[in-house]
Scaffold this active site. Structure first.
Site, PDB file in Angstrom:
ATOM      1  N   SER A   1     -11.088  75.273   3.214  1.00  0.00           N
ATOM      2  CA  SER A   1     -10.204  75.616   4.182  1.00  0.00           C
ATOM      3  C   SER A   1      -9.505  76.547   4.598  1.00  0.00           C
ATOM      4  O   SER A   1      -8.202  77.107   4.715  1.00  0.00           O
ATOM      5  CB  SER A   1      -8.928  74.330   4.508  1.00  0.00           C
ATOM      6  OG  SER A   1      -9.581  72.942   4.335  1.00  0.00           O
TER       7      SER A   1
ATOM      8  N   HIS B   1     -23.017  74.572  -3.596  1.00  0.00           N
ATOM      9  CA  HIS B   1     -21.910  74.135  -3.292  1.00  0.00           C
ATOM     10  C   HIS B   1     -21.537  73.142  -3.092  1.00  0.00           C
ATOM     11  O   HIS B   1     -22.539  71.721  -3.267  1.00  0.00           O
ATOM     12  CB  HIS B   1     -22.201  74.764  -1.774  1.00  0.00           C
ATOM     13  CG  HIS B   1     -20.760  74.604  -0.556  1.00  0.00           C
ATOM     14  ND1 HIS B   1     -20.411  72.893  -0.271  1.00  0.00           N
ATOM     15  CD2 HIS B   1     -20.547  75.942   0.145  1.00  0.00           C
ATOM     16  CE1 HIS B   1     -19.803  73.295   0.679  1.00  0.00           C
ATOM     17  NE2 HIS B   1     -19.885  74.546   0.437  1.00  0.00           N
TER      18      HIS B   1
ATOM     19  N   GLY C   1     -16.047  78.202   5.491  1.00  0.00           N
ATOM     20  CA  GLY C   1     -16.901  77.501   6.229  1.00  0.00           C
ATOM     21  C   GLY C   1     -16.432  77.751   7.631  1.00  0.00           C
ATOM     22  O   GLY C   1     -16.958  78.053   8.716  1.00  0.00           O
ATOM     23  N   GLY C   2     -15.903  76.642   8.235  1.00  0.00           N
ATOM     24  CA  GLY C   2     -15.199  76.535   9.427  1.00  0.00           C
ATOM     25  C   GLY C   2     -14.711  77.511  10.023  1.00  0.00           C
ATOM     26  O   GLY C   2     -15.969  78.336  11.331  1.00  0.00           O
TER      27      GLY C   2
ATOM     28  N   GLY D   1     -13.314  71.782   3.968  1.00  0.00           N
ATOM     29  CA  GLY D   1     -13.038  71.297   5.534  1.00  0.00           C
ATOM     30  C   GLY D   1     -12.204  69.841   5.667  1.00  0.00           C
ATOM     31  O   GLY D   1     -11.790  69.443   6.885  1.00  0.00           O
TER      32      GLY D   1
ATOM     33  N   ASN E   1     -20.584  80.838   5.547  1.00  0.00           N
ATOM     34  CA  ASN E   1     -20.957  79.574   4.622  1.00  0.00           C
ATOM     35  C   ASN E   1     -21.400  79.035   6.386  1.00  0.00           C
ATOM     36  O   ASN E   1     -20.438  78.348   7.080  1.00  0.00           O
ATOM     37  CB  ASN E   1     -20.729  79.139   3.838  1.00  0.00           C
ATOM     38  CG  ASN E   1     -21.358  77.579   3.999  1.00  0.00           C
ATOM     39  OD1 ASN E   1     -22.925  77.689   4.049  1.00  0.00           O
ATOM     40  ND2 ASN E   1     -20.981  76.673   2.904  1.00  0.00           N
ATOM     41  N   TRP E   2     -22.267  79.426   6.940  1.00  0.00           N
ATOM     42  CA  TRP E   2     -22.675  78.787   8.370  1.00  0.00           C
ATOM     43  C   TRP E   2     -23.473  77.614   8.680  1.00  0.00           C
ATOM     44  O   TRP E   2     -22.992  76.596   9.268  1.00  0.00           O
ATOM     45  CB  TRP E   2     -23.084  79.605   9.033  1.00  0.00           C
ATOM     46  CG  TRP E   2     -22.257  80.578   9.586  1.00  0.00           C
ATOM     47  CD1 TRP E   2     -21.558  81.150   9.449  1.00  0.00           C
ATOM     48  CD2 TRP E   2     -23.838  81.776  10.649  1.00  0.00           C
ATOM     49  NE1 TRP E   2     -21.782  82.808  10.283  1.00  0.00           N
ATOM     50  CE2 TRP E   2     -22.760  82.829  10.555  1.00  0.00           C
ATOM     51  CE3 TRP E   2     -25.069  81.840  11.032  1.00  0.00           C
ATOM     52  CZ2 TRP E   2     -23.069  84.356  11.147  1.00  0.00           C
ATOM     53  CZ3 TRP E   2     -25.397  83.028  11.813  1.00  0.00           C
ATOM     54  CH2 TRP E   2     -24.332  83.905  11.968  1.00  0.00           C
ATOM     55  N   LYS E   3     -22.700  77.053   6.809  1.00  0.00           N
ATOM     56  CA  LYS E   3     -23.747  75.299   6.920  1.00  0.00           C
ATOM     57  C   LYS E   3     -24.710  74.932   8.088  1.00  0.00           C
ATOM     58  O   LYS E   3     -25.632  75.677   8.522  1.00  0.00           O
ATOM     59  CB  LYS E   3     -22.433  74.663   7.449  1.00  0.00           C
ATOM     60  CG  LYS E   3     -21.266  74.851   5.689  1.00  0.00           C
ATOM     61  CD  LYS E   3     -20.424  73.419   6.126  1.00  0.00           C
ATOM     62  CE  LYS E   3     -19.223  74.411   4.748  1.00  0.00           C
ATOM     63  NZ  LYS E   3     -18.412  73.035   4.758  1.00  0.00           N
TER      64      LYS E   3
ATOM     65  N   GLU F   1     -21.342  70.188  -1.433  1.00  0.00           N
ATOM     66  CA  GLU F   1     -21.901  69.344  -0.540  1.00  0.00           C
ATOM     67  C   GLU F   1     -23.629  68.928  -1.521  1.00  0.00           C
ATOM     68  O   GLU F   1     -24.047  67.995  -0.570  1.00  0.00           O
ATOM     69  CB  GLU F   1     -22.039  70.340   1.038  1.00  0.00           C
ATOM     70  CG  GLU F   1     -20.265  69.829   1.813  1.00  0.00           C
ATOM     71  CD  GLU F   1     -20.469  70.442   2.620  1.00  0.00           C
ATOM     72  OE1 GLU F   1     -21.120  71.821   2.611  1.00  0.00           O
ATOM     73  OE2 GLU F   1     -19.265  71.420   3.134  1.00  0.00           O
TER      74      GLU F   1
ATOM     75  N   GLU G   1     -13.845  76.424  -5.373  1.00  0.00           N
ATOM     76  CA  GLU G   1     -13.768  75.271  -3.891  1.00  0.00           C
ATOM     77  C   GLU G   1     -13.499  74.115  -4.549  1.00  0.00           C
ATOM     78  O   GLU G   1     -13.983  73.192  -5.077  1.00  0.00           O
ATOM     79  CB  GLU G   1     -15.165  75.526  -3.113  1.00  0.00           C
ATOM     80  CG  GLU G   1     -15.652  76.627  -3.127  1.00  0.00           C
ATOM     81  CD  GLU G   1     -16.317  76.831  -1.261  1.00  0.00           C
ATOM     82  OE1 GLU G   1     -16.151  77.485  -0.654  1.00  0.00           O
ATOM     83  OE2 GLU G   1     -17.375  75.947  -1.597  1.00  0.00           O
TER      84      GLU G   1
END
Ligand code: PEP
Length: 264
Positions: A213, A95, A234-235, A173, A9-11, A97, A167
């Site tokens: 994470s 998600h 993610g990251g 994150g 997930n490149w956000k 967010e 999640e």
């Protein structure tokens, strides 16, 4: 065996240039990771640039959100059919967010889930508790409520084809990863719930990803859990080497004899 899925997930990151370069780097190395499904989810505006790089290879691409209506006066929104038209196979829905920063409800996520399936996109539906909910002992109830509301109205067949991502919000994150046993407990509960609400076949087939994470140094332990069928990253998905190191953990796992109930 359920084939592990490693999804990035490149956000709201990348430029056209870095998105294409990241996709190229993952694609070039992808032949070594055939035992897992690899998926990248760039921002909408780079989907076609990423598609141009990945076309004809094995790395899949998808989106991070969509709107449930098929078209019309919905300024700023993107439909499932538009994503299909860009070659997307998957869409991340609900998600944390989107739930907690942008105020998306279970009901909205449910409409999107049904619309995604109708268009032939595989939804990756995210569920997860806040830290305060975990500390209050409410994790199970929160996950069940999100599951029942976000996934209402699916046939057993569509349920089996849906991907769920657990999640925990406190792990996204933050660098705070759920302990493998903590994650496994929720994954096993989710699979039991699918068996109760649908049937054992659907429960065996559905892929349940862990997200929060996930990094190269914790992926193997998480992915070794019997009910964790991959990762939503993610990251660490923004660096090809880190993303592929996580895929490598999944690849090793796919080759071993961890007792995973059934194939999909
Ligand atoms: C995510 O965005 O779904 C996620 C899990 O992020 P991170 O891996 O950075 O925690």
């Amino acid at each position: 065996m359920r084939k592990p899925l490693i999804a990035g997930n490149w956000k709201m990151n990348a430029t056209g240039e870095t998105a294409a370069a990241l996709a190229r780097s993952i694609s070039d190395q992808s032949p070594a990771y055939g035992a897992v499904d690899l998926l990248v989810c760039p921002p909408f505006c780079y989907l076609q640039a990423v598609a141009a790089v990945l076309e004809g290879g094995t790395v899949l691409w998808g989106a991070q959100n969509m709107y449930h209506e098929p078209g019309g006066a919905f300024t700023g929104e993107i439909s499932a059919a538009m994503l299909k038209d860009c070659g997307a196979t998957h869409v991340i829905l609900g998600h944390s967010e989107r739930r907690h920063v942008l105020g998306e409800t279970d009901e909205a996520i449910n409409k999107k889930t049904l619309a995604a399936h109708q268009a032939g996109l595989i939804p990756i539906v995210c569920v997860g508790e806040l830290l305060s909910e975990r500390e209050a002992g409410q994790t199970g109830a929160v996950i069940r409520r999100q599951f029942d509301r976000s996934l209402a109205g699916l046939s057993a067949e569509l349920m089996a084809a849906t991907v769920i991502a657990y999640e925990p919000v406190w792990a996204i994150g933050t660098g705070k990863v759920a302990a493998p046993q903590q994650a496994e407990e929720v994954h096993a509960d989710l699979r039991r719930l699918i068996s109760e609400r649908y049937n054992a076949g659907a429960a065996d087939q559905v892929r349940i990803l862990y997200g929060g994470s996930v990094k190269p140094d914790n992926a193997a332990e998480l992915l070794a859990q019997p009910n964790i069928d991959g990762a939503l990253v993610g990251g660490a998905s923004l660096k090809a080497d880190d993303f592929l190191a996580i895929a490598a953990a999944g690849t090793l796992l796919a080759g071993d004899d961890v007792d995973r109930p059934q194939t999909r």
